[in-house]
Design a protein around this motif. Structure first.
Motif, PDB file in Angstrom:
ATOM      1  N   TRP A 248       6.281   2.273  -4.422  1.00 36.32           N
ATOM      2  CA  TRP A 248       6.685   3.608  -4.872  1.00 36.32           C
ATOM      3  C   TRP A 248       8.206   3.720  -4.838  1.00 36.32           C
ATOM      4  O   TRP A 248       8.828   3.596  -3.778  1.00 36.32           O
ATOM      5  CB  TRP A 248       6.046   4.648  -3.962  1.00 36.32           C
ATOM      6  N   LEU A 249       8.812   3.966  -6.011  1.00 31.15           N
ATOM      7  CA  LEU A 249      10.267   4.017  -6.121  1.00 31.15           C
ATOM      8  C   LEU A 249      10.823   5.440  -6.161  1.00 31.15           C
ATOM      9  O   LEU A 249      11.807   5.757  -5.496  1.00 31.15           O
ATOM     10  CB  LEU A 249      10.723   3.286  -7.390  1.00 31.15           C
TER      11      LEU A 249
ATOM     12  N   VAL B 114      -3.302  -4.601  -4.947  1.00 31.55           N
ATOM     13  CA  VAL B 114      -3.734  -3.210  -4.791  1.00 31.55           C
ATOM     14  C   VAL B 114      -2.525  -2.394  -4.346  1.00 31.55           C
ATOM     15  O   VAL B 114      -1.832  -2.771  -3.408  1.00 31.55           O
ATOM     16  CB  VAL B 114      -4.866  -3.073  -3.759  1.00 31.55           C
ATOM     17  N   ALA B 115      -2.248  -1.302  -5.060  1.00 31.77           N
ATOM     18  CA  ALA B 115      -1.146  -0.400  -4.698  1.00 31.77           C
ATOM     19  C   ALA B 115      -1.713   0.894  -4.159  1.00 31.77           C
ATOM     20  O   ALA B 115      -2.623   1.486  -4.757  1.00 31.77           O
ATOM     21  CB  ALA B 115      -0.259  -0.124  -5.917  1.00 31.77           C
ATOM     22  N   ARG B 116      -1.192   1.339  -3.015  1.00 30.46           N
ATOM     23  CA  ARG B 116      -1.578   2.617  -2.415  1.00 30.46           C
ATOM     24  C   ARG B 116      -0.311   3.367  -2.035  1.00 30.46           C
ATOM     25  O   ARG B 116       0.641   2.763  -1.565  1.00 30.46           O
ATOM     26  CB  ARG B 116      -2.448   2.398  -1.173  1.00 30.46           C
ATOM     27  N   TRP B 117      -0.331   4.662  -2.266  1.00 28.73           N
ATOM     28  CA  TRP B 117       0.841   5.460  -1.901  1.00 28.73           C
ATOM     29  C   TRP B 117       0.402   6.862  -1.509  1.00 28.73           C
ATOM     30  O   TRP B 117      -0.752   7.248  -1.687  1.00 28.73           O
ATOM     31  CB  TRP B 117       1.858   5.466  -3.042  1.00 28.73           C
ATOM     32  N   ALA B 118       1.334   7.635  -0.946  1.00 27.07           N
ATOM     33  CA  ALA B 118       1.014   8.929  -0.328  1.00 27.07           C
ATOM     34  C   ALA B 118       1.431  10.069  -1.237  1.00 27.07           C
ATOM     35  O   ALA B 118       2.486  10.666  -1.056  1.00 27.07           O
ATOM     36  CB  ALA B 118       1.709   9.042   1.028  1.00 27.07           C
TER      37      ALA B 118
ATOM     38  N   VAL C 128      10.668   6.506   7.529  1.00 24.98           N
ATOM     39  CA  VAL C 128      11.784   5.562   7.449  1.00 24.98           C
ATOM     40  C   VAL C 128      11.364   4.326   6.678  1.00 24.98           C
ATOM     41  O   VAL C 128      12.058   3.831   5.804  1.00 24.98           O
ATOM     42  CB  VAL C 128      12.279   5.193   8.865  1.00 24.98           C
ATOM     43  N   VAL C 129      10.176   3.790   6.982  1.00 24.49           N
ATOM     44  CA  VAL C 129       9.672   2.622   6.285  1.00 24.49           C
ATOM     45  C   VAL C 129       8.866   3.103   5.087  1.00 24.49           C
ATOM     46  O   VAL C 129       7.935   3.895   5.240  1.00 24.49           O
ATOM     47  CB  VAL C 129       8.779   1.766   7.212  1.00 24.49           C
ATOM     48  N   THR C 130       9.227   2.663   3.896  1.00 23.32           N
ATOM     49  CA  THR C 130       8.582   3.191   2.699  1.00 23.32           C
ATOM     50  C   THR C 130       7.504   2.280   2.124  1.00 23.32           C
ATOM     51  O   THR C 130       6.678   2.729   1.356  1.00 23.32           O
ATOM     52  CB  THR C 130       9.633   3.454   1.609  1.00 23.32           C
ATOM     53  N   ALA C 131       7.485   1.007   2.428  1.00 27.90           N
ATOM     54  CA  ALA C 131       6.463   0.139   1.846  1.00 27.90           C
ATOM     55  C   ALA C 131       6.087  -0.952   2.829  1.00 27.90           C
ATOM     56  O   ALA C 131       6.945  -1.554   3.462  1.00 27.90           O
ATOM     57  CB  ALA C 131       6.943  -0.493   0.542  1.00 27.90           C
TER      58      ALA C 131
ATOM     59  N   SER D  80       2.777   2.326   0.151  1.00 23.22           N
ATOM     60  CA  SER D  80       4.036   3.067   0.181  1.00 23.22           C
ATOM     61  C   SER D  80       3.821   4.411   0.849  1.00 23.22           C
ATOM     62  O   SER D  80       3.013   5.214   0.378  1.00 23.22           O
ATOM     63  CB  SER D  80       4.572   3.270  -1.233  1.00 23.22           C
ATOM     64  N   ARG D  81       4.573   4.653   1.910  1.00 20.93           N
ATOM     65  CA  ARG D  81       4.420   5.909   2.637  1.00 20.93           C
ATOM     66  C   ARG D  81       5.302   7.018   2.084  1.00 20.93           C
ATOM     67  O   ARG D  81       5.056   8.191   2.343  1.00 20.93           O
ATOM     68  CB  ARG D  81       4.745   5.674   4.122  1.00 20.93           C
TER      69      ARG D  81
END
Length: 389
Positions: A347-348, A259-263, A11-14, A28-29
Motif C-alpha cells: 500500500w503506497l 496475496v496482498a492485504r491492507w487495512a 510505524v511499520v507499513t508493510a 500493509s498496515r
C-alpha cells in the motif's frame, strides 16, 4: 487479517512473509506515503451545456489520457469517440451509432492496450475495434465469433492478452429451486484470457456478483452487493472478491503467486453511511416529485438489501508500470476513496475524491467524469497533491 479504522497510523507499513506454499504475503498496515487529494482546480475540463456539438456529452462511458497529454472520450449516446488536445480543444470525432465498421451500439474505451493506439470494446455487438491516433479504423474483430462473451468489460494486459470474466454457465439456475422472490444469492464466475486464437481459463469457481432472485431465469444485481474485480499486470492478473481488503495475484498459468492485504476503511454498515447513500441518490433528481417517487418506489428495495458489511472495493485501475489503484466501496466515507498499491501489492497512497467517477489515472493525476454546477456532464483532468500541500 488486519481491520482498522481509516485514521489508524503505524510505524511499520508493510510486512512480507513467504509461507510454505510459496505464496508471497504482503500485509500493509498503513500507506507508505502521505495521503493525496485533488488539486483545487482541474488542469482542463471538457464539456458544455450549449455550443459546438463536439463539446457536448450525453453519456460518457470511458476516457483515456494519451502520452502527449491529449484526452480521448467515448460518448455512448452519440456513438462516437472524440479526441481533445492537452488544452481541451477538439481534434477529431470518429464513429457513429450502427453496426458497420467504425460504428458502435455499446461503447467502451479500453486502457493500456498495445496492439493499437486506441481500442474500443462494443459490449452490445461483442466486438473490438482498433483505431489509430487520427481516429481511423485499423482493424475490427468479433469476440462472439471466437466464443468470448464477457460479463463485464474486458481489460488489456501489457503483453497484449485480453482478460475477461465470462457469463456464468448456469446464471444461478442451480439455486433456483431453493429461492423465493427477493432472495439473495451469489453466483460463481471465472477469469479467462484470450491469447491469439486461444481462450485460456486461469481460474474458475470464483465468487462473483451477488444477485437477488426475481423469478425462474431472471435475477438482478444486489444493491450494496459484492462482485469479483480484476486487473491484468505483467506477470498475471490481480483479482479479489471484495469480502475484505485482500487481493490475489495469479500468474498466467493460474497459480496464486502473491496475496496482498491492507487495512482499508471499516466495513461496518452504519446509519450515517446509509443516509449518505440515500442523499446521493436524491441529489440526482431535479424536482420534488421525482424525489418523492424515488423514496416511495425505489428506496425501500435498496434499503431492504442492506448487507451486514459493505463490500471492500468495487474496481481496480491498473497503471502501465504495474502499480494499480483500488477503488473502495462508494459509500464507506464521504466522497470516493482510492488506494494505490505497487506491483507487489504494498500500500503506497490513499486518495480521497469529493465527487466524480475515475475514468483513467496515473500516480499523480486522475481523469474524472463529473457534472458541473448546472448538471452538465464533463470530463476533468486533475493533478494530485499531498494533503496539506
Amino acid at each position: 487479517m488486519i481491520t482498522l479504522g481509516r485514521h489508524a497510523v503505524f510505524v511499520v507499513t508493510a510486512l512480507i512473509a513467504a509461507p510454505a506454499s510459496g505464496q508471497e504475503i504482503v500485509e500493509s498496515r498503513a500507506p507508505r506515503d502521505p495521503d493525496l487529494r485533488l488539486a483545487d482546480e482541474p488542469l482542463v475540463r471538457i464539456g458544455i451545456v450549449d455550443g459546438p456539438v463536439e463539446y457536448i456529452f450525453g453519456n460518457v462511458t470511458g476516457a483515456v489520457r494519451l502520452a502527449d497529454g491529449s484526452i480521448v472520450v467515448a460518448d455512448e449516446q452519440s456513438g462516437n469517440v472524440r479526441r481533445f488536445d492537452a488544452n481541451g480543444r477538439h481534434m477529431w470525432t470518429s464513429g457513429r451509432s450502427g453496426e458497420g465498421p467504425g460504428e458502435y451500439e455499446g461503447l467502451r474505451l479500453l486502457r493500456n492496450c498495445r496492439e493499437a493506439p486506441l481500442t474500443v470494446f462494443d459490449w452490445s455487438l461483442g466486438r473490438i475495434t482498433e483505431l489509430d491516433l487520427d481516429g481511423n479504423v485499423l482493424a475490427t474483430r468479433s469476440l462472439l465469433a471466437a466464443g468470448v462473451r464477457p460479463y463485464n468489460d474486458p481489460l488489456c494486459a501489457p503483453d497484449g492478452r485480453l482478460v475477461y470474466t465470462p457469463w456464468p454457465d448456469d446464471m444461478g439456475a442451480s439455486y433456483e429451486e431453493d429461492l423465493a422472490e427477493g432472495d439473495l444469492y451469489r453466483w460463481h464466475t471465472a477469469l479467462e484470457s484470450v491469447e491469439g486464437d486461444s481462450v485460456v481459463t486461469l481460474r474458475s469457481g470464483i465468487p462473483g456478483a451477488e444477485r437477488f432472485f426475481i423469478q425462474a431465469g431472471a435475477s438482478g444485481p444486489r444493491w450494496w452487493g459484492r462482485d469479483m474485480v480484476f486487473a491484468p499486470a505483467g506477470a498475471g492478473v490481480w483479482y479479489g472478491t471484495a469480502d475484505d481488503y485482500e487481493l490475489e495475484h495469479l500468474d498466467w498459468t493460474g497459480r496464486v503467486i502473491r496475496v496482498a492485504r491492507w487495512a482499508g476503511p471499516d466495513l461496518t454498515v452504519t446509519n450515517d453511511r446509509v443516509d449518505s447513500y440515500r442523499e446521493g441518490w436524491l441529489a440526482q433528481y431535479d424536482d420534488a416529485e421525482a424525489r418523492r417517487n424515488f423514496e416511495r418506489e425505489v428506496w425501500p428495495d435498496i434499503r431492504d438489501q442492506l448487507p451486514e458489511r459493505f463490500p471492500a472495493y468495487e474496481a481496480l485501475i491498473a497503471l502501465p508500470e504495474g502499480a494499480f489503484w483500488v477503488k473502495t466501496h462508494a459509500w464507506l466515507a464521504p466522497g470516493e476513496e482510492l488506494h494505490l498499491l505497487d506491483a507487489n501489492g504494498a500500500w503506497l497512497r490513499r486518495l480521497t475524491l469529493p465527487s466524480g467517477v475515475v475514468l483513467d489515472a496515473g500516480r499523480d493525476w486522475v481523469l474524472l467524469r463529473q457534472r458541473d454546477e448546472l448538471g452538465v456532464p464533463t470530463v476533468a483532468l486533475y493533478d494530485l497533491v499531498e494533503t496539506g500541500g
